[in-house]
Scaffold this motif. Structure first.
Motif, PDB file in Angstrom:
ATOM      1  N   MET A  18       0.820  -1.206   0.000  1.00  0.00           N
ATOM      2  CA  MET A  18       0.000   0.000   0.000  1.00  0.00           C
ATOM      3  C   MET A  18       0.855   1.257   0.000  1.00  0.00           C
ATOM      4  N   GLU A  19       2.141   1.138  -0.014  1.00  0.00           N
ATOM      5  CA  GLU A  19       3.028   2.296  -0.002  1.00  0.00           C
ATOM      6  C   GLU A  19       2.991   2.995  -1.348  1.00  0.00           C
ATOM      7  N   GLY A  20       2.851   4.349  -1.297  1.00  0.00           N
ATOM      8  CA  GLY A  20       2.979   5.121  -2.522  1.00  0.00           C
ATOM      9  C   GLY A  20       4.442   5.373  -2.801  1.00  0.00           C
ATOM     10  N   GLU A  21       4.745   5.712  -4.007  1.00  0.00           N
ATOM     11  CA  GLU A  21       6.119   6.042  -4.345  1.00  0.00           C
ATOM     12  C   GLU A  21       6.482   7.379  -3.723  1.00  0.00           C
ATOM     13  N   GLU A  22       7.776   7.650  -3.620  1.00  0.00           N
ATOM     14  CA  GLU A  22       8.266   8.906  -3.071  1.00  0.00           C
ATOM     15  C   GLU A  22       7.675  10.071  -3.854  1.00  0.00           C
ATOM     16  N   GLY A  23       6.996  10.960  -3.149  1.00  0.00           N
ATOM     17  CA  GLY A  23       6.451  12.151  -3.795  1.00  0.00           C
ATOM     18  C   GLY A  23       5.132  11.937  -4.499  1.00  0.00           C
ATOM     19  N   SER A  24       4.536  10.738  -4.392  1.00  0.00           N
ATOM     20  CA  SER A  24       3.256  10.490  -5.063  1.00  0.00           C
ATOM     21  C   SER A  24       2.211  10.019  -4.053  1.00  0.00           C
ATOM     22  N   GLN A  25       0.942  10.322  -4.351  1.00  0.00           N
ATOM     23  CA  GLN A  25      -0.127   9.954  -3.444  1.00  0.00           C
ATOM     24  C   GLN A  25      -0.357   8.447  -3.445  1.00  0.00           C
ATOM     25  N   GLN A  26      -0.689   7.914  -2.290  1.00  0.00           N
ATOM     26  CA  GLN A  26      -0.939   6.489  -2.144  1.00  0.00           C
ATOM     27  C   GLN A  26      -2.102   6.079  -3.074  1.00  0.00           C
ATOM     28  N   PRO A  27      -1.886   5.076  -3.949  1.00  0.00           N
ATOM     29  CA  PRO A  27      -2.895   4.745  -4.972  1.00  0.00           C
ATOM     30  C   PRO A  27      -4.281   4.455  -4.421  1.00  0.00           C
TER      31      PRO A  27
ATOM     32  N   ILE B 278      -0.474  10.816   1.425  1.00  0.00           N
ATOM     33  CA  ILE B 278      -1.911  11.039   1.658  1.00  0.00           C
ATOM     34  C   ILE B 278      -2.493  12.150   0.788  1.00  0.00           C
ATOM     35  N   PHE B 279      -1.686  13.147   0.420  1.00  0.00           N
ATOM     36  CA  PHE B 279      -2.120  14.134  -0.578  1.00  0.00           C
ATOM     37  C   PHE B 279      -0.918  14.946  -1.061  1.00  0.00           C
ATOM     38  N   PRO B 280      -1.022  15.558  -2.258  1.00  0.00           N
ATOM     39  CA  PRO B 280       0.076  16.371  -2.788  1.00  0.00           C
ATOM     40  C   PRO B 280       0.253  17.656  -1.978  1.00  0.00           C
ATOM     41  N   TYR B 281       1.375  18.332  -2.193  1.00  0.00           N
ATOM     42  CA  TYR B 281       1.689  19.534  -1.415  1.00  0.00           C
ATOM     43  C   TYR B 281       0.706  20.674  -1.696  1.00  0.00           C
ATOM     44  N   ASP B 282       0.241  20.818  -2.947  1.00  0.00           N
ATOM     45  CA  ASP B 282      -0.694  21.909  -3.231  1.00  0.00           C
ATOM     46  C   ASP B 282      -2.043  21.660  -2.532  1.00  0.00           C
ATOM     47  N   THR B 283      -2.450  20.406  -2.383  1.00  0.00           N
ATOM     48  CA  THR B 283      -3.666  20.092  -1.617  1.00  0.00           C
ATOM     49  C   THR B 283      -3.455  20.418  -0.147  1.00  0.00           C
ATOM     50  N   PHE B 284      -2.253  20.137   0.355  1.00  0.00           N
ATOM     51  CA  PHE B 284      -1.911  20.472   1.738  1.00  0.00           C
ATOM     52  C   PHE B 284      -2.022  21.978   1.975  1.00  0.00           C
ATOM     53  N   ILE B 285      -1.522  22.781   1.040  1.00  0.00           N
ATOM     54  CA  ILE B 285      -1.618  24.244   1.157  1.00  0.00           C
ATOM     55  C   ILE B 285      -3.079  24.688   1.094  1.00  0.00           C
ATOM     56  N   PHE B 286      -3.864  24.047   0.225  1.00  0.00           N
ATOM     57  CA  PHE B 286      -5.300  24.328   0.113  1.00  0.00           C
ATOM     58  C   PHE B 286      -5.981  24.133   1.471  1.00  0.00           C
ATOM     59  N   TYR B 287      -5.711  23.000   2.121  1.00  0.00           N
ATOM     60  CA  TYR B 287      -6.299  22.724   3.431  1.00  0.00           C
ATOM     61  C   TYR B 287      -5.794  23.710   4.486  1.00  0.00           C
ATOM     62  N   THR B 288      -4.507  24.041   4.420  1.00  0.00           N
ATOM     63  CA  THR B 288      -3.915  24.955   5.406  1.00  0.00           C
ATOM     64  C   THR B 288      -4.565  26.325   5.339  1.00  0.00           C
ATOM     65  N   VAL B 289      -4.739  26.853   4.135  1.00  0.00           N
ATOM     66  CA  VAL B 289      -5.344  28.183   3.963  1.00  0.00           C
ATOM     67  C   VAL B 289      -6.805  28.163   4.413  1.00  0.00           C
ATOM     68  N   LEU B 290      -7.553  27.146   3.995  1.00  0.00           N
ATOM     69  CA  LEU B 290      -8.981  27.081   4.350  1.00  0.00           C
ATOM     70  C   LEU B 290      -9.188  27.006   5.859  1.00  0.00           C
ATOM     71  N   THR B 291      -8.416  26.166   6.538  1.00  0.00           N
ATOM     72  CA  THR B 291      -8.589  26.021   7.988  1.00  0.00           C
ATOM     73  C   THR B 291      -8.074  27.254   8.735  1.00  0.00           C
ATOM     74  N   SER B 292      -7.021  27.891   8.216  1.00  0.00           N
ATOM     75  CA  SER B 292      -6.444  29.062   8.893  1.00  0.00           C
ATOM     76  C   SER B 292      -7.374  30.265   8.849  1.00  0.00           C
TER      77      SER B 292
END
Length: 386
Positions: free
Chosen positions: A1-10, A210-224
């Protein structure tokens, strides 16, 4: 179940597609393409149990031949894994035995057999000594939990991981756990805690599985935006170089953040309407869509009214690019719910703010606590006298 380095888990990509194919706002033509992708992924990983449940829910068409083929491959692979475990136990060392059990755990995770995966992960943990390797098993379980949106399992895993860190553990895994916990908090509507954890992880983010970096920033801005005060938002989000480097990749997000801070309310509402579709089509945020919409509007209306003792409703409607009737209806709901500290003078067409005085509130609280303490002392004195 491991995703590759830098890629989201399939499997998490697959979970999102399953969410989209059942979403009413997704076009039927798009759903046909998504169904094909889902079927390909399910076949590729021999996910027999998931195939059965999706067929029962009419997401996929049931084909006994496909199911039989999957089950045959699963049985063959399990036999190979069991033989490998037996060989390791008879002829090899403890580390090889652990690796054989881990391989079986990952196989059960791959085919989506949750119960057997959890059972096998527990067996593997019993063969594991190093804290770091135990933490990796927790991360596998967390990924399984997010695939099934099993928040009880996720909560237990996060608590378990924190206890493991008391025994030791490296900073990289601790930082990864913050993102997992942040996603859990966001998914369970604890946006303030989620924002804090995400902001702590901006410069150390490595949780691409679990998610790409741009999705992480999306969540960070919305919650902040709904969690931080104006000064903190400027320091931690608006001016953060890590956010500035990525925020332009997410449509409408930059305008959403900057127009709020710069009090450009018309632009803010336009950007917000552009973001609503992304929020609705996110499997973690969608259950909280209506709540988030209310919280954001509370923030922006409060920010506007903070500058005024009184303001005409027409002026506010013009600032937001909406009608007076819309503002009247909106604010009356928020005032009734206790979200906004103001009152509407309908005759004069004016909004009058009545923000609570912090010093006065503290004084009243002190008086109440004093009265409570005196009552307790009097009761105690009566007991002593007796």
């Amino acid at each position: 179940m491991e995703g590759e380095e830098g890629s989201q888990q399939p499997h998490l990509v697959l979970a999102h597609k399953i969410f989209l194919v059942t979403h009413p706002d997704v076009d039927d033509i798009e759903k046909v393409r998504i169904r094909d992708d889902i079927l390909s992924s399910v076949k590729a990983d021999d996910m027999a149990l998931l195939y059965q449940s999706l067929a029962a829910a009419s997401v996929l068409e049931a084909d006994p031949a496909v199911l039989a083929s999957m089950q045959q491959k699963i049985d063959e692979e399990i036999k190979k894994l069991d033989d490998k475990i037996a060989d390791a136990e008879e002829n090899l060392g403890e580390s090889e035995v652990r690796e054989a059990h881990l391989a079986k755990s990952l196989f059960y995770i791959r085919i989506g057999d949750k119960e057997k995966a959890l059972e096998q992960l527990k067996v593997t943990e019993g063969k594991t000594v190093a804290v770091g390797q135990k933490m990796d098993l927790v991360f596998y379980t967390l990924q399984l939990g997010f695939f099934y949106m099993d928040f009880d399992l996720i909560s237990k895993c996060i608590d378990k991981a924190k206890k493991l860190f008391e025994e030791g553990g490296d900073w990289e895994r601790k930082n990864r756990l913050k993102v997992y916990e942040g996603l859990y908090c966001m998914s369970t509507r604890n946006f303030k805690r989620a924002a804090s954890l995400f902001l702590d992880s901006i410069s150390t983010f490595t949780t691409y599985e679990i998610f790409p970096y741009d999705t992480f920033i999306f969540y960070t801005v919305l919650t902040s935006i709904i969690s931080l005060d104006r000064v903190s938002l400027k320091q931690k989000v608006v001016d953060a170089p890590e956010i500035l480097a990525v925020i332009g990749k997410v449509p409408h997000l930059s305008e959403f953040l900057n127009s709020l801070y710069e009090c450009q309310y018309k632009s803010f509402f336009a950007a917000f309407s552009g973001l609503t579709e992304q929020i609705k089509l996110d499997r973690y945020l969608q259950p909280h869509f209506r709540y988030y919409m209310r919280e954001v509007r509370t923030v922006v209306y409060s920010q506007f009214l903070e500058s005024y003792k009184s303001v005409t409703m027409e002026a506010m409607a013009t600032a937001f690019g909406v009608t007076v009737d819309f503002i009247d209806l909106e604010l009356s709901r928020f005032i009734a719910a206790g979200k906004l500290h103001c009152k509407i003078d309908k005759v004069a067409g004016v909004l009058e703010t009545n923000r609570p005085d912090a010093k006065n509130a503290l004084y009243q609280a002190t008086i109440k606590q004093g009265d409570f303490l005196l009552n307790r002392i009097q009761k105690l004195s009566r007991v002593i006298d007796l």
